[in-house]
Design a protein around this motif. Sequence first.
Motif, PDB file in Angstrom:
ATOM      1  N   ASP A  19      -3.483  -2.590  -2.790  1.00 48.96           N
ATOM      2  CA  ASP A  19      -2.795  -1.897  -1.908  1.00 48.96           C
ATOM      3  C   ASP A  19      -2.317  -0.778  -2.774  1.00 48.96           C
ATOM      4  N   GLU A  20      -1.270  -0.933  -3.839  1.00 46.14           N
ATOM      5  CA  GLU A  20      -0.840  -0.143  -4.547  1.00 46.14           C
ATOM      6  C   GLU A  20      -1.881   0.823  -5.158  1.00 46.14           C
ATOM      7  N   ILE A  21      -2.801   0.422  -5.796  1.00 42.16           N
ATOM      8  CA  ILE A  21      -3.760   1.040  -6.621  1.00 42.16           C
ATOM      9  C   ILE A  21      -4.404   2.002  -5.647  1.00 42.16           C
ATOM     10  N   ASP A  22      -4.913   1.584  -4.401  1.00 43.13           N
ATOM     11  CA  ASP A  22      -5.532   2.616  -3.371  1.00 43.13           C
ATOM     12  C   ASP A  22      -4.439   3.589  -3.125  1.00 43.13           C
ATOM     13  N   TYR A  23      -3.332   3.242  -2.832  1.00 39.63           N
ATOM     14  CA  TYR A  23      -2.213   4.127  -2.442  1.00 39.63           C
ATOM     15  C   TYR A  23      -2.195   5.374  -3.260  1.00 39.63           C
ATOM     16  N   GLU A  24      -2.202   4.885  -4.552  1.00 36.61           N
ATOM     17  CA  GLU A  24      -2.121   5.686  -5.764  1.00 36.61           C
ATOM     18  C   GLU A  24      -3.144   6.630  -5.875  1.00 36.61           C
ATOM     19  N   ASN A  25      -4.616   5.993  -5.676  1.00 36.69           N
ATOM     20  CA  ASN A  25      -5.665   6.952  -5.679  1.00 36.69           C
ATOM     21  C   ASN A  25      -5.713   8.012  -4.654  1.00 36.69           C
ATOM     22  N   ARG A  26      -5.491   7.420  -3.394  1.00 39.79           N
ATOM     23  CA  ARG A  26      -5.278   8.626  -2.378  1.00 39.79           C
ATOM     24  C   ARG A  26      -4.308   9.803  -2.647  1.00 39.79           C
TER      25      ARG A  26
END
Length: 91
Positions: A19-26
């Motif tokens: 979730d943290e990686i996805d948030y940073e990518n977004r």
Amino acid sequence: MGDWERIFGMDRSVESVIDEIDYENRQEEREKRKLRQRPAIADFDDVVLAAPQKQGIQTFSSFQEALAWAKANPGRAITRIPGRDGFMVVK
């Protein structure tokens, strides 16, 4: 203690890391989109609307002034100066 706990900590789950990686990518994608959109907006504001008076466009500081001018010049139109205070004659 395994590799996972050493790298991410004991209280982190796989889902929270993803979730943290996805948030940073977004967030990164949003920033890229903003950067791609800014030049067109900046060019329009800075060049076209920087100073309508300098481009020979008649401007008015109040609606009353603009309305009086429009009544005296039938067939011509006035509009707000986009992003600024005041009104201008539409060419």
